[in-house]
Motif scaffolding. Sequence first.
Motif, PDB file in Angstrom:
ATOM      1  N   VAL A  22      -8.256   1.526  -0.226  1.00  0.00           N
ATOM      2  CA  VAL A  22      -7.963   1.251  -1.820  1.00  0.00           C
ATOM      3  C   VAL A  22      -7.231   2.836  -2.345  1.00  0.00           C
ATOM      4  CG1 VAL A  22      -8.840   1.182  -4.350  1.00  0.00           C
ATOM      5  CG2 VAL A  22      -9.985  -0.274  -2.208  1.00  0.00           C
ATOM      6  N   THR A  23      -6.155   2.560  -2.932  1.00  0.00           N
ATOM      7  CA  THR A  23      -5.475   3.574  -3.371  1.00  0.00           C
ATOM      8  C   THR A  23      -5.444   4.138  -4.807  1.00  0.00           C
ATOM      9  OG1 THR A  23      -3.733   3.253  -1.566  1.00  0.00           O
ATOM     10  CG2 THR A  23      -3.061   5.047  -3.349  1.00  0.00           C
ATOM     11  N   GLU A  24      -6.181   5.247  -5.203  1.00  0.00           N
ATOM     12  CA  GLU A  24      -6.306   5.477  -6.775  1.00  0.00           C
ATOM     13  C   GLU A  24      -5.129   6.118  -7.322  1.00  0.00           C
ATOM     14  OE1 GLU A  24      -9.991   7.616  -8.606  1.00  0.00           O
ATOM     15  OE2 GLU A  24      -8.631   9.046  -7.873  1.00  0.00           O
ATOM     16  N   SER A  25      -4.683   5.831  -8.508  1.00  0.00           N
ATOM     17  CA  SER A  25      -3.470   6.269  -8.978  1.00  0.00           C
ATOM     18  C   SER A  25      -3.914   6.591 -10.620  1.00  0.00           C
ATOM     19  CB  SER A  25      -2.416   5.330  -9.232  1.00  0.00           C
ATOM     20  OG  SER A  25      -1.791   4.925  -7.953  1.00  0.00           O
ATOM     21  N   LYS A  26      -3.322   7.686 -11.069  1.00  0.00           N
ATOM     22  CA  LYS A  26      -3.740   8.202 -12.300  1.00  0.00           C
ATOM     23  C   LYS A  26      -2.800   8.053 -13.419  1.00  0.00           C
ATOM     24  CE  LYS A  26      -5.427  12.669 -14.440  1.00  0.00           C
ATOM     25  NZ  LYS A  26      -5.998  12.082 -15.307  1.00  0.00           N
ATOM     26  N   LEU A  27      -3.174   7.653 -14.371  1.00  0.00           N
ATOM     27  CA  LEU A  27      -2.444   7.672 -15.710  1.00  0.00           C
ATOM     28  C   LEU A  27      -3.140   8.739 -16.596  1.00  0.00           C
ATOM     29  CD1 LEU A  27      -3.011   3.695 -16.176  1.00  0.00           C
ATOM     30  CD2 LEU A  27      -0.618   4.843 -15.455  1.00  0.00           C
ATOM     31  N   PRO A  28      -2.198   8.918 -17.698  1.00  0.00           N
ATOM     32  CA  PRO A  28      -2.842   9.992 -18.712  1.00  0.00           C
ATOM     33  C   PRO A  28      -4.173  10.053 -18.953  1.00  0.00           C
ATOM     34  CG  PRO A  28      -0.589   9.084 -19.436  1.00  0.00           C
ATOM     35  CD  PRO A  28      -1.133   8.153 -18.544  1.00  0.00           C
ATOM     36  N   ASN A  29      -4.559   8.853 -19.448  1.00  0.00           N
ATOM     37  CA  ASN A  29      -6.290   9.185 -19.772  1.00  0.00           C
ATOM     38  C   ASN A  29      -7.039   7.925 -18.789  1.00  0.00           C
ATOM     39  OD1 ASN A  29      -5.818  10.654 -21.872  1.00  0.00           O
ATOM     40  ND2 ASN A  29      -4.638   8.884 -23.104  1.00  0.00           N
ATOM     41  N   SER A  30      -6.570   7.501 -17.726  1.00  0.00           N
ATOM     42  CA  SER A  30      -7.373   6.420 -17.022  1.00  0.00           C
ATOM     43  C   SER A  30      -6.811   6.573 -15.582  1.00  0.00           C
ATOM     44  CB  SER A  30      -7.222   5.122 -17.559  1.00  0.00           C
ATOM     45  OG  SER A  30      -6.052   4.688 -17.870  1.00  0.00           O
ATOM     46  N   TYR A  31      -7.474   5.637 -14.798  1.00  0.00           N
ATOM     47  CA  TYR A  31      -7.066   5.465 -13.400  1.00  0.00           C
ATOM     48  C   TYR A  31      -6.984   3.796 -13.069  1.00  0.00           C
ATOM     49  CZ  TYR A  31      -8.554  10.380 -12.873  1.00  0.00           C
ATOM     50  OH  TYR A  31      -8.642  11.712 -13.048  1.00  0.00           O
ATOM     51  N   TYR A  32      -6.170   3.531 -11.957  1.00  0.00           N
ATOM     52  CA  TYR A  32      -6.014   2.033 -11.542  1.00  0.00           C
ATOM     53  C   TYR A  32      -6.132   2.366  -9.955  1.00  0.00           C
ATOM     54  CZ  TYR A  32      -1.164   2.605 -11.213  1.00  0.00           C
ATOM     55  OH  TYR A  32       0.290   3.250 -10.522  1.00  0.00           O
ATOM     56  N   TYR A  33      -6.480   1.218  -9.562  1.00  0.00           N
ATOM     57  CA  TYR A  33      -6.611   0.926  -7.945  1.00  0.00           C
ATOM     58  C   TYR A  33      -5.618  -0.015  -7.340  1.00  0.00           C
ATOM     59  CZ  TYR A  33     -10.343   4.123  -8.885  1.00  0.00           C
ATOM     60  OH  TYR A  33     -11.118   5.319  -9.549  1.00  0.00           O
ATOM     61  N   THR A  34      -4.930   0.378  -6.100  1.00  0.00           N
ATOM     62  CA  THR A  34      -3.982  -0.790  -5.550  1.00  0.00           C
ATOM     63  C   THR A  34      -4.873  -1.101  -4.226  1.00  0.00           C
ATOM     64  OG1 THR A  34      -2.396   0.322  -6.482  1.00  0.00           O
ATOM     65  CG2 THR A  34      -1.924  -0.955  -4.690  1.00  0.00           C
ATOM     66  N   LEU A  35      -5.030  -2.261  -3.987  1.00  0.00           N
ATOM     67  CA  LEU A  35      -5.766  -2.839  -2.915  1.00  0.00           C
ATOM     68  C   LEU A  35      -4.738  -3.091  -1.750  1.00  0.00           C
ATOM     69  CD1 LEU A  35      -8.468  -3.972  -1.793  1.00  0.00           C
ATOM     70  CD2 LEU A  35      -7.796  -6.129  -2.617  1.00  0.00           C
ATOM     71  N   GLY A  36      -4.890  -2.583  -0.630  1.00  0.00           N
ATOM     72  CA  GLY A  36      -4.276  -2.549   0.664  1.00  0.00           C
ATOM     73  C   GLY A  36      -2.842  -2.090   0.451  1.00  0.00           C
ATOM     74  N   ARG A  37      -1.802  -2.776   0.830  1.00  0.00           N
ATOM     75  CA  ARG A  37      -0.429  -2.445   0.869  1.00  0.00           C
ATOM     76  C   ARG A  37       0.317  -3.187  -0.495  1.00  0.00           C
ATOM     77  NH1 ARG A  37       1.626  -3.246   7.130  1.00  0.00           N
ATOM     78  NH2 ARG A  37       0.394  -1.415   7.850  1.00  0.00           N
ATOM     79  N   ALA A  38      -0.430  -2.610  -1.669  1.00  0.00           N
ATOM     80  CA  ALA A  38      -0.069  -3.326  -2.964  1.00  0.00           C
ATOM     81  C   ALA A  38      -0.247  -4.942  -2.836  1.00  0.00           C
ATOM     82  CB  ALA A  38       1.379  -3.014  -3.244  1.00  0.00           C
ATOM     83  N   TYR A  39      -1.202  -5.475  -2.061  1.00  0.00           N
ATOM     84  CA  TYR A  39      -1.806  -6.724  -2.221  1.00  0.00           C
ATOM     85  C   TYR A  39      -2.329  -7.323  -3.902  1.00  0.00           C
ATOM     86  CZ  TYR A  39      -1.754  -6.439   2.655  1.00  0.00           C
ATOM     87  OH  TYR A  39      -1.226  -6.432   4.141  1.00  0.00           O
ATOM     88  N   ALA A  40      -2.949  -6.523  -4.397  1.00  0.00           N
ATOM     89  CA  ALA A  40      -3.741  -6.550  -5.511  1.00  0.00           C
ATOM     90  C   ALA A  40      -3.822  -5.322  -6.461  1.00  0.00           C
ATOM     91  CB  ALA A  40      -4.996  -7.309  -5.639  1.00  0.00           C
TER      92      ALA A  40
END
Length: 76
Positions: A22-40
């Motif tokens: 799982v890869t974590e990415s940051k937005l200005p006020n929150s975080y989101y996660y990408t599963l695998g090689r951008a599967y979901a």
Amino acid sequence: MRQMEFKMERQNLVKIGEVLPVTESKLPNSYYYTLGRAYAMSANYTTLERLKSREGKVVDIKETPKGFFVMVEFDE
């Protein structure tokens, strides 16, 4: 154990039982996660809800009119 839901656009990209990074990415006020090689992708989470694990196990896949949703379990 912690479970998170990820939205998957196409079917058969992951299988139940798979352990994926799982890869974590940051937005200005929150975080989101990408599963695998951008599967979901996950919803947005606040700083207090950040994920500590970097890999999870796929435990369920649901098909709805809005697409496919993958439930992933993490050791937290």
